[in-house]
Design an enzyme around this catalytic site. Structure first.
Site, PDB file in Angstrom:
ATOM      1  CG  HIS A  97      -4.322  -4.056  -0.119  1.00 43.80           C
ATOM      2  ND1 HIS A  97      -3.638  -3.541  -1.196  1.00 43.80           N
ATOM      3  CD2 HIS A  97      -4.314  -3.075   0.832  1.00 43.80           C
ATOM      4  CE1 HIS A  97      -3.247  -2.300  -0.923  1.00 43.80           C
ATOM      5  NE2 HIS A  97      -3.635  -2.000   0.297  1.00 43.80           N
ATOM      6  CE1 TYR A 156      -5.466   6.693  -0.641  1.00 44.93           C
ATOM      7  CE2 TYR A 156      -5.329   7.137   1.713  1.00 44.93           C
ATOM      8  CZ  TYR A 156      -5.381   6.242   0.664  1.00 44.93           C
ATOM      9  OH  TYR A 156      -5.328   4.890   0.910  1.00 44.93           O
ATOM     10  CG  ASP A 216      -2.106   0.952   1.093  1.00 43.90           C
ATOM     11  OD1 ASP A 216      -3.098   0.632   0.425  1.00 43.90           O
ATOM     12  OD2 ASP A 216      -1.991   2.063   1.641  1.00 43.90           O
TER      13      ASP A 216
END
EC number: 3.3.2.9
Length: 468
Positions: free
Chosen positions: A444, A387, A234
């Site tokens: 993930h 982000y 990630d």
């Protein structure tokens, strides 16, 4: 001759424009394979992310840290849980609309009546934890040294988490890496990304993966390491990649369980169009074809599914504070928002299940411990801002997207990762791949889901680099 006939049939099914794109794709493939990228290094730079102006001198001491709580903190959590308003789910929707509120009530009941935060804090504190101030931020990290074993080599390794995870993701893999009977063991450092969990959040705009990479290099230097291995998934995969681009002389090897690449350009388009029919021509294996195209086709798996699952990214990459204030105020809202990712990103098929398949790979106590790290530190908003900081400008213009990675690299491709990146695509960026593994299962959150598989793959990669 048979191959040529298959190629002719494939080409004849395309219109002239598509045929021209294929020719352009071949030329692009030639450029990437034989010309490569120019060797560049990302400038290290320096910033001050703390409050106010940078002082004349910085305090570089490292001090112990332990997670703590209070009865008042726990009671406040219970009071907020007890005031939760639920919305009934639509019939037969599973997790297709997000976290199913019928199952959410079960999770919350366990949280309220069975989950013991003080017990989980004791688990969190079983590994030595520290903080140190770097560029104005108190950076939290776990530092685990292996027990002494005669003849065993010990190598330094940094593990970096992502969103919506935390250092707790590594608690199942840490003993496999540090307490191994193998000839090789690791001294492991697990930092919390600034703005996540127990690391202080930046006080100024602009803290992105490049800034995190620089801070983590400074952390390793402060701990006395001159060269070390890196592992990440990630955001951790991007941060550690940036570290390899920034100071390659310090990175002995880079191991990733999430791969990224640009889904554009003639080379990629050519491999998408022709790869299903002539995989060898574009460097695909049969497993690449299965993972990229499957039974639903390339567009469904790699375009439409990605659009369905990235709504959070658009929100957090544009207005994180708006959504963040809601989940920062409601523990149940926070749990639904985060745990939905642990369901879907573990296996897209979990969206069809009423319980989201959460307890197939995780225990509720483990999942809620990660939630509590975000809740008690109030760090969900600052983690979402990460982000925004990385996406506020055109990401294609960032220097790291035009810089190759030349350190020894190991890539672990888990079958249920959000996107599959074949080795032939990965080579466009990673120019020194020592190992590329098709992992048999897992998604993930590799270290959290399949710690043994990830540890084994990391170990075999390091042994190749070390020539053991």
């Amino acid at each position: 001759m048979q191959t040529i006939e298959v190629l002719k049939q494939a080409l004849s099914s395309l219109d002239p424009t598509q045929q021209q794109l294929l020719v352009g794709g071949l030329l692009t493939c030639y450029y990437w394979v034989y010309q490569g990228r120019k060797t560049k290094r990302i400038p290290i730079g320096d910033r001050w992310w703390g409050p106010g102006e940078k002082p004349q001198s910085e305090d570089e001491k490292v001090f112990p840290f332990q997670v703590q709580t209070s009865d008042e903190e726990i009671q406040d959590l219970y009071d907020r849980i007890d005031r939760t308003r639920y919305t009934e789910p639509l019939k037969d929707t599973g997790f297709q609309y997000g976290f199913n509120s019928t199952y959410l009530k079960k999770v919350v009941s366990h949280w309220r009546h069975q989950f013991n935060w003080k017990k989980q804090i004791a688990i969190l504190n079983k590994y030595p934890q520290f903080k140190t101030n770097i560029e104005g931020l108190d950076v939290h990290f776990i530092h685990v040294r292996p027990p002494h074993r005669e003849g065993q080599r010990v190598l330094p390794l940094m593990l970096v988490h992502g969103w919506p995870g935390s250092v707790y993701e590594f608690y199942r893999i840490l003993p496999l890496l540090t307490n191994s009977l193998d000839s090789l063991a690791f001294e492991v450092i697990c930092p919390s990304i600034p703005g996540y969990g127990f690391s202080e959040a930046p006080h100024k705009q602009g803290f992105d993966t490049l800034a995190a990479a620089r801070v983590f290099h400074k952390l390793m230097e402060r701990l006395g390491f001159s060269d070390y291995y890196l592992q990440g998934g990630d955001w951790g995969a991007i941060i550690t990649t940036n570290m390899a681009q920034m100071k390659p002389e310090c990175v002995k090897g880079l191991h990733l369980n999430m791969l990224t690449n640009k889904m554009r350009g003639f080379g990629v388009l050519f491999s998408i169009l022709i790869g299903r029919y002539l995989p060898w021509l574009v460097g695909f294996t049969r497993e690449d074809v299965r993972r990229l195209f499957g039974s639903v086709g390339f567009m469904e798996r790699n375009f439409y599914d990605i659009i369905r699952e990235t709504g959070y990214l658009h929100i957090q990459g544009t207005k994180p504070d708006s959504a963040g204030c809601g989940v920062n105020d409601s523990p149940v809202g926070l749990a639904a928002y985060i745990l939905e990712k642990f369901s879907t990103w573990t296996d897209f098929n979990n969206r069809d299940l009423e319980d989201g398949g959460l307890e197939r790979k995780f225990t509720l106590d483990d999942l809620l411990t990660n939630i509590m790290i975000y809740w008690t530190t109030g760090s969900i908003v600052s983690s979402m801002r990460f982000y925004k900081e990385n996406l506020k400008t055109n990401i294609d213009n960032r220097l790291d997207n035009h810089t190759g990675v030349y350190v020894p690299t190991g890539l672990a491709a888990f079958p249920d990762e959000v996107r599959h990146v074949p080795q032939s695509w990965a080579r466009n960026r990673f120019r020194n791949i020592y190992s590329y593994s098709y992992m048999p299962r897992g998604g993930h959150f590799a270290a959290f889901e399949e710690p043994q598989l990830l540890a084994d793959d990391l170990l075999q990669f390091v042994k190749k680099v070390e020539k053991l």
